[in-house]
Design a protein around this motif. Structure first.
Motif, PDB file in Angstrom:
ATOM      1  N   HIS A  23       0.827  -1.200   0.000  1.00  0.00           N
ATOM      2  CA  HIS A  23       0.000   0.000   0.000  1.00  0.00           C
ATOM      3  C   HIS A  23       0.862   1.250   0.000  1.00  0.00           C
ATOM      4  CE1 HIS A  23       0.867   0.555   4.257  1.00  0.00           C
ATOM      5  NE2 HIS A  23       0.549  -0.694   4.437  1.00  0.00           N
ATOM      6  N   GLY A  24       0.205   2.371  -0.079  1.00  0.00           N
ATOM      7  CA  GLY A  24       0.917   3.632  -0.189  1.00  0.00           C
ATOM      8  C   GLY A  24       1.174   4.342   1.119  1.00  0.00           C
ATOM      9  N   ASP A  25       0.838   3.754   2.259  1.00  0.00           N
ATOM     10  CA  ASP A  25       1.012   4.340   3.585  1.00  0.00           C
ATOM     11  C   ASP A  25       0.377   5.722   3.685  1.00  0.00           C
ATOM     12  OD1 ASP A  25       1.646   4.418   6.232  1.00  0.00           O
ATOM     13  OD2 ASP A  25       3.751   4.907   5.930  1.00  0.00           O
ATOM     14  N   TRP A  26      -0.886   5.774   3.341  1.00  0.00           N
ATOM     15  CA  TRP A  26      -1.667   7.004   3.451  1.00  0.00           C
ATOM     16  C   TRP A  26      -1.769   7.458   4.904  1.00  0.00           C
ATOM     17  CZ3 TRP A  26      -3.528   9.838  -0.584  1.00  0.00           C
ATOM     18  CH2 TRP A  26      -3.516   9.240  -1.851  1.00  0.00           C
ATOM     19  N   LEU A  27      -1.878   6.510   5.827  1.00  0.00           N
ATOM     20  CA  LEU A  27      -2.073   6.858   7.235  1.00  0.00           C
ATOM     21  C   LEU A  27      -0.953   7.754   7.745  1.00  0.00           C
ATOM     22  CD1 LEU A  27      -3.584   6.670   9.891  1.00  0.00           C
ATOM     23  CD2 LEU A  27      -2.351   4.535  10.359  1.00  0.00           C
ATOM     24  N   HIS A  28       0.273   7.347   7.546  1.00  0.00           N
ATOM     25  CA  HIS A  28       1.381   8.157   8.064  1.00  0.00           C
ATOM     26  C   HIS A  28       1.546   9.468   7.295  1.00  0.00           C
ATOM     27  CE1 HIS A  28       2.249   4.367  10.103  1.00  0.00           C
ATOM     28  NE2 HIS A  28       2.732   5.153  11.032  1.00  0.00           N
ATOM     29  N   ALA A  29       1.112   9.482   6.067  1.00  0.00           N
ATOM     30  CA  ALA A  29       1.198  10.716   5.281  1.00  0.00           C
ATOM     31  C   ALA A  29       0.142  11.734   5.708  1.00  0.00           C
ATOM     32  CB  ALA A  29       1.041  10.406   3.798  1.00  0.00           C
ATOM     33  N   LEU A  30      -1.014  11.259   6.171  1.00  0.00           N
ATOM     34  CA  LEU A  30      -2.117  12.162   6.502  1.00  0.00           C
ATOM     35  C   LEU A  30      -2.295  12.413   7.997  1.00  0.00           C
ATOM     36  CD1 LEU A  30      -4.703  10.961   3.844  1.00  0.00           C
ATOM     37  CD2 LEU A  30      -3.553  13.177   3.942  1.00  0.00           C
ATOM     38  N   ALA A  31      -1.649  11.624   8.837  1.00  0.00           N
ATOM     39  CA  ALA A  31      -1.748  11.835  10.283  1.00  0.00           C
ATOM     40  C   ALA A  31      -0.842  12.997  10.691  1.00  0.00           C
ATOM     41  CB  ALA A  31      -1.336  10.567  11.025  1.00  0.00           C
ATOM     42  N   PRO A  32      -1.220  13.728  11.716  1.00  0.00           N
ATOM     43  CA  PRO A  32      -0.363  14.830  12.165  1.00  0.00           C
ATOM     44  C   PRO A  32       0.949  14.301  12.756  1.00  0.00           C
ATOM     45  CG  PRO A  32      -2.190  14.537  13.687  1.00  0.00           C
ATOM     46  CD  PRO A  32      -2.425  13.611  12.534  1.00  0.00           C
ATOM     47  N   ARG A  33       1.981  15.087  12.675  1.00  0.00           N
ATOM     48  CA  ARG A  33       3.287  14.669  13.201  1.00  0.00           C
ATOM     49  C   ARG A  33       3.234  14.399  14.691  1.00  0.00           C
ATOM     50  NH1 ARG A  33       6.121  19.120   9.727  1.00  0.00           N
ATOM     51  NH2 ARG A  33       6.347  17.952   7.797  1.00  0.00           N
ATOM     52  N   GLU A  34       2.316  15.083  15.377  1.00  0.00           N
ATOM     53  CA  GLU A  34       2.190  14.946  16.825  1.00  0.00           C
ATOM     54  C   GLU A  34       1.460  13.668  17.227  1.00  0.00           C
ATOM     55  OE1 GLU A  34       0.985  17.601  15.094  1.00  0.00           O
ATOM     56  OE2 GLU A  34       2.692  18.917  15.395  1.00  0.00           O
ATOM     57  N   ALA A  35       0.955  12.924  16.263  1.00  0.00           N
ATOM     58  CA  ALA A  35       0.196  11.712  16.561  1.00  0.00           C
ATOM     59  C   ALA A  35       1.095  10.680  17.235  1.00  0.00           C
ATOM     60  CB  ALA A  35      -0.392  11.134  15.284  1.00  0.00           C
ATOM     61  N   ALA A  36       0.559  10.051  18.257  1.00  0.00           N
ATOM     62  CA  ALA A  36       1.303   9.001  18.959  1.00  0.00           C
ATOM     63  C   ALA A  36       1.391   7.759  18.074  1.00  0.00           C
ATOM     64  CB  ALA A  36       0.619   8.667  20.278  1.00  0.00           C
ATOM     65  N   ALA A  37       2.581   7.212  17.979  1.00  0.00           N
ATOM     66  CA  ALA A  37       2.787   6.009  17.161  1.00  0.00           C
ATOM     67  C   ALA A  37       1.894   4.869  17.629  1.00  0.00           C
ATOM     68  CB  ALA A  37       4.256   5.601  17.207  1.00  0.00           C
ATOM     69  N   ALA A  38       1.687   4.749  18.927  1.00  0.00           N
ATOM     70  CA  ALA A  38       0.843   3.667  19.454  1.00  0.00           C
ATOM     71  C   ALA A  38      -0.592   3.803  18.948  1.00  0.00           C
ATOM     72  CB  ALA A  38       0.873   3.670  20.982  1.00  0.00           C
ATOM     73  N   ASP A  39      -1.100   5.036  18.869  1.00  0.00           N
ATOM     74  CA  ASP A  39      -2.457   5.244  18.360  1.00  0.00           C
ATOM     75  C   ASP A  39      -2.544   4.899  16.884  1.00  0.00           C
ATOM     76  OD1 ASP A  39      -3.601   6.023  20.779  1.00  0.00           O
ATOM     77  OD2 ASP A  39      -3.129   8.139  20.465  1.00  0.00           O
ATOM     78  N   LEU A  40      -1.552   5.293  16.108  1.00  0.00           N
ATOM     79  CA  LEU A  40      -1.551   4.968  14.680  1.00  0.00           C
ATOM     80  C   LEU A  40      -1.454   3.458  14.470  1.00  0.00           C
ATOM     81  CD1 LEU A  40       0.726   7.810  13.259  1.00  0.00           C
ATOM     82  CD2 LEU A  40      -1.775   7.704  13.336  1.00  0.00           C
ATOM     83  N   ASP A  41      -0.631   2.795  15.275  1.00  0.00           N
ATOM     84  CA  ASP A  41      -0.508   1.337  15.175  1.00  0.00           C
ATOM     85  C   ASP A  41      -1.829   0.658  15.522  1.00  0.00           C
ATOM     86  OD1 ASP A  41       2.147   1.642  14.471  1.00  0.00           O
ATOM     87  OD2 ASP A  41       2.929   1.093  16.453  1.00  0.00           O
ATOM     88  N   LEU A  42      -2.501   1.151  16.561  1.00  0.00           N
ATOM     89  CA  LEU A  42      -3.786   0.586  16.958  1.00  0.00           C
ATOM     90  C   LEU A  42      -4.804   0.737  15.839  1.00  0.00           C
ATOM     91  CD1 LEU A  42      -5.492   0.851  20.370  1.00  0.00           C
ATOM     92  CD2 LEU A  42      -6.794   1.336  18.326  1.00  0.00           C
ATOM     93  N   LEU A  43      -4.839   1.908  15.214  1.00  0.00           N
ATOM     94  CA  LEU A  43      -5.777   2.139  14.115  1.00  0.00           C
ATOM     95  C   LEU A  43      -5.456   1.252  12.915  1.00  0.00           C
ATOM     96  CD1 LEU A  43      -6.144   6.019  14.219  1.00  0.00           C
ATOM     97  CD2 LEU A  43      -7.791   4.308  14.984  1.00  0.00           C
ATOM     98  N   ALA A  44      -4.193   1.142  12.583  1.00  0.00           N
ATOM     99  CA  ALA A  44      -3.801   0.301  11.442  1.00  0.00           C
ATOM    100  C   ALA A  44      -4.184  -1.153  11.698  1.00  0.00           C
ATOM    101  CB  ALA A  44      -2.302   0.439  11.185  1.00  0.00           C
ATOM    102  N   GLU A  45      -3.975  -1.628  12.914  1.00  0.00           N
ATOM    103  CA  GLU A  45      -4.345  -3.003  13.248  1.00  0.00           C
ATOM    104  C   GLU A  45      -5.861  -3.181  13.205  1.00  0.00           C
ATOM    105  OE1 GLU A  45      -4.242  -6.951  14.108  1.00  0.00           O
ATOM    106  OE2 GLU A  45      -2.605  -5.660  13.451  1.00  0.00           O
TER     107      GLU A  45
END
Length: 154
Positions: A125-147
């Motif tokens: 995939h194109g990793d849209w999540l990390h491209a569109l999430a704010p820099r201040e976003a917690a990695a744990a939250d992004l990982d939880l959403l991706a899972e």
């Protein structure tokens, strides 16, 4: 395709921990509808390009600024007073419904915008999540959403 995004967003949001993660991302400056769209694009393995990224961000920001955020701000402003005023509490619930309808419309607009983008059935995939999430976003939250998104069978 538009309804697919709405159904996908509802399914992701219903997963354990997602609501809290989304609220934390929102506090960090994220547009949760844009984040959910990013998850959907990643899930569908849509190729990411800078033009598409910019169009999504512009469309989303405009709708958030002119429709969703004003509704949310008014609803939040009425929170304390509505505890002691039943009529205001009822109006606040109506605002909550309008805010949800506005978010659904935002997702429909984003899905229409992305409707013709090349997607493929693969794990790549194109990793849209990390491209569109704010820099201040917690990695744990992004990982939880991706899972959570990986667990959805829409």
């Amino acid at each position: 395709m538009q309804e697919d995004l709405w159904e996908f967003a509802l399914a992701v949001y219903a997963r354990p921990g997602v609501e809290g993660a989304c609220l934390r991302l929102q506090e960090a400056g994220a547009d949760v509808c844009l984040v959910l769209t990013a998850l959907w694009l990643d899930r569908r393995a849509c190729a990411r390009d800078s033009d598409g990224l910019t169009r999504l961000q512009r469309a989303s920001q405009h709708w958030q600024d002119t429709v969703v955020r004003p509704l949310r701000q008014l609803r939040q402003a009425w929170k304390a007073a509505s505890g002691a005023d039943e009529s205001l509490a009822a109006l606040r619930e109506q605002l909550k419904g309008l805010e949800l309808a506005a978010e659904r419309e935002q997702l429909a607009r984003l899905a229409r915008l992305a409707g013709h983008w090349p997607c493929r059935e693969s794990e790549d995939h194109g990793d849209w999540l990390h491209a569109l999430a704010p820099r201040e976003a917690a990695a744990a939250d992004l990982d939880l959403l991706a899972e959570a998104a990986r667990m959805i069978r829409v």
